[in-house]
Design an enzyme around this catalytic site. Sequence first.
Site, PDB file in Angstrom:
ATOM      1  N   SER A 199       0.827  -1.199   0.000  1.00  0.00           N
ATOM      2  CA  SER A 199       0.000   0.000   0.000  1.00  0.00           C
ATOM      3  C   SER A 199       0.861   1.249   0.000  1.00  0.00           C
ATOM      4  O   SER A 199       2.001   1.235   0.483  1.00  0.00           O
ATOM      5  CB  SER A 199      -0.884   0.033   1.248  1.00  0.00           C
ATOM      6  OG  SER A 199      -0.104   0.301   2.407  1.00  0.00           O
ATOM      7  N   ASP A 200       0.331   2.334  -0.532  1.00  0.00           N
ATOM      8  CA  ASP A 200       0.926   3.624  -0.213  1.00  0.00           C
ATOM      9  C   ASP A 200       0.733   3.835   1.285  1.00  0.00           C
ATOM     10  O   ASP A 200      -0.153   3.231   1.916  1.00  0.00           O
ATOM     11  CB  ASP A 200       0.270   4.751  -1.008  1.00  0.00           C
ATOM     12  CG  ASP A 200       1.188   5.954  -1.172  1.00  0.00           C
ATOM     13  OD1 ASP A 200       2.141   6.087  -0.384  1.00  0.00           O
ATOM     14  OD2 ASP A 200       0.959   6.759  -2.088  1.00  0.00           O
ATOM     15  N   TRP A 201       1.563   4.669   1.870  1.00  0.00           N
ATOM     16  CA  TRP A 201       1.614   4.764   3.328  1.00  0.00           C
ATOM     17  C   TRP A 201       0.288   5.288   3.891  1.00  0.00           C
ATOM     18  O   TRP A 201      -0.149   6.375   3.554  1.00  0.00           O
ATOM     19  CB  TRP A 201       2.785   5.638   3.730  1.00  0.00           C
ATOM     20  CG  TRP A 201       4.053   4.866   4.018  1.00  0.00           C
ATOM     21  CD1 TRP A 201       4.870   5.032   5.099  1.00  0.00           C
ATOM     22  CD2 TRP A 201       4.649   3.793   3.263  1.00  0.00           C
ATOM     23  NE1 TRP A 201       5.929   4.136   5.052  1.00  0.00           N
ATOM     24  CE2 TRP A 201       5.806   3.357   3.943  1.00  0.00           C
ATOM     25  CE3 TRP A 201       4.297   3.133   2.090  1.00  0.00           C
ATOM     26  CZ2 TRP A 201       6.620   2.314   3.477  1.00  0.00           C
ATOM     27  CZ3 TRP A 201       5.107   2.104   1.616  1.00  0.00           C
ATOM     28  CH2 TRP A 201       6.238   1.705   2.307  1.00  0.00           C
TER      29      TRP A 201
END
Length: 819
Positions: free
Chosen positions: A236-238
């Site tokens: 995932s993106d953060w």
Amino acid sequence: MAPSAPTTQADRDREIAVEAALGKLDLDAKARLLAGQDMWTLPELPEIGLKSLVMSDGPIGVRGVRWTADDPSIALPSPTALAATWDPALARRAGRVLAQEARRKGVHVLLAPTVNLHRSPRGGRHFEAYSEDPYLTGEIGTGYVRGVQDGGVGTTVKHFVANDAETDRFTVDNKVAPRPLRELYLAPFEAIVKNAHPWGIMTAYNKVNGTTMTEHRYLVNEVLRGEWGFDGYNVSDWMAARSTKGAIEGGLDVAMPGPRTVYGPALAAAVRAGEVEESTVDEAVRNVLRLAARVGILDGAEPVVGELPETVDGQALAREIARRAFVLVRNEARDGEPVLPLKADRTVALIGTAARDARVLGGGSATVFPERVVAPLDGLTAALPEGALSYCVGADPNSELTAADGGFTLRAVCRAADGSELGTVNAPSGHIQWFGADLPQGVPAAAVHSVELIGTFTPRVSGEHTFGTRGYGRFRLSLDGRELSDTTYTVGPDSDPFDTFFSLPSEAARVELEADRTIEVSLYHEVAHLENSPIEGISFTLAHREPQRDADELIAEAVEAARAADTAVVVVATTELVESEGFDRRDLALPGRQDDLVRAVAAANPNTVVVVNSGSPVELPWRDDVAAVLLSWFPGQEGGAALADVLLGAAEPGGRLPTTWGTLDAAPVTEVTPSDGELPYTEGLFIGYRAWEKSGATPSYPFGHGLGYTDWEYESLEVTPTAATVRVRNTGTRHGREVVQLYVAPAADTAGRPARWLAGFTGVEAAPGESVEVRIELPPRAFEIWDEPAGSWTHVGGTYELQASRSITDTRLTAALTI
């Protein structure tokens, strides 16, 4: 979906090791492996011989797990600059030096490259992506991924998919029809998966057609893994993952950062409650273990790369990429000859704040801290004879406070609630951003009650200096022992977790200071530990702004300097408040009075050269009034040395535009702001040069444009259904490089396609008078469209015109092809 089948014995052996390791893990260990243990790492699992996997931001350098200038990194030119080289082989070399940096810093996976498209020129993060064209993006991205993975380091191609703007990026639902989604936004990802076999993909924050990307079962499981055969890991993106069941069933393997994520204990509990099948978890664990095997941190598995590439000189490569990326868009004759390259016996007036304080990279998560920066002033001072160069500011676009840097010598002292000292580290700038390993050794973030930045400041100019802070919690600022402010900033319930990274600093005090007289500085900060925040860390900034001189006075000084010199070189730039992660651009204007500065200097000296220091397009209303315009992008740490090479003729400016430059009023696609949470991509297939041609508007400089220091004649073009052969001749007086661009235009069209599109390109070099023949492959996809009713690619036969060109608007040869 099952991963693609192993293709070599080494791949099969790694799969055996992965299955053996998976079989030894219980549910809790598997769930724990899929969740970040901190900001940048996954946990080690000694029971299977698995070391901790370390990730790091890119894409122009490798920051490592410490977000601090005390841990320097090579800083290459921006991705827009790399794309401007139109050279996948050079991108591969860039990837290799980044892999070398990653290994030096103990990093296994680089969180790059960004291959989203320049849909609207207002995109605030476009400096971190390559181009408006999906084919060029895919070719440069393929070279980059191959280079990084040549060095045994993984990549995560991002942000999958349609993450083309920053406004409301956590929540926006981008409405994209199937055909433009396939032909434009998915196309670079598909090409890179096919041609570079990346070991990772990062899914974006945004939704696409109603489903958030971290849960997009169709695009991840059916398209990415199923149709394309991607067998890497999906991270995932953060802070993008929001649902345990939705994410794991949507194909998300790793939820970052940790330790508070939707995976870990929450995922194990979902399995035990019967909400998630353990076999689904196993598939995600396989993908992570396969990555670990590839990078060499799983016992019993040989890494993909056994023998590392030769060591690369990072500084030399940064300089080479910069000069190869500079795009000369205008070079008019003065006294019968083009103004560039400069004559050796000419005096030069160098003008502009960015000439002294170079902006070498974009803001946000792409930020790294180079060991040295060569500004234009440094580069030209070293290259020109003594007395040939003068410098003045001209106009300062930096109207806001920025992190304390030049003239500051600081250290950070951590203290417990009782005032006892826990640890001290150097703070090379006033920006503290600590996550886990960033803190002084042995100091847990939870134990830190306060951090004090202590040190000295030596002003380089006299006058009223402004100090400020950014962040949450209490701040107490003192200079020379005198307290100037004591303020507390609280956290709202709906605060953006990235506010402490990207928001503007707040002014704290203004103080009259004398140049070269050193003072003592202290900023005491009581840390605000945010409950339930997914990020555990400490982030705040001591900010500063130099005295603001009268703009008219500065411009007048520049005019006098320009009038006294043979040539004026004006460096104009954007600032971190214009181009950065976290927000989009309101307009394309240069900040401050820089346009007025250029007009005034050009009126005083006809030999005015303007260097544009921006990561993506800006408006240039004076472009026809100056002798030359050179686009330097964000040129990396060696940018000033490369600029001297190009201005003085030691090297040719080698770049071509990877994106169209024009005014915002004329731009055909501009909208980046959602309405009721949705952003419809109503333009369909028509973005970038495709949209400019459809609208009939004339850009400032077209896609593919770029001048060199020699001339070229296109002599012949021969085509087949699979390739074109082009012969070009260097008709000038210098050795040079040309980028031969091949566009496909349907003679008649009923498929709703653009007037033409890029189908291939290659770079050629030749000595004066020499001719070179090149072959450019024609990919089958150049003649296909996505058939929405059928849900598949469809070949479109008929007659096409193939155009050998120097830019989208500069066609030199054509040939008909019927397929």
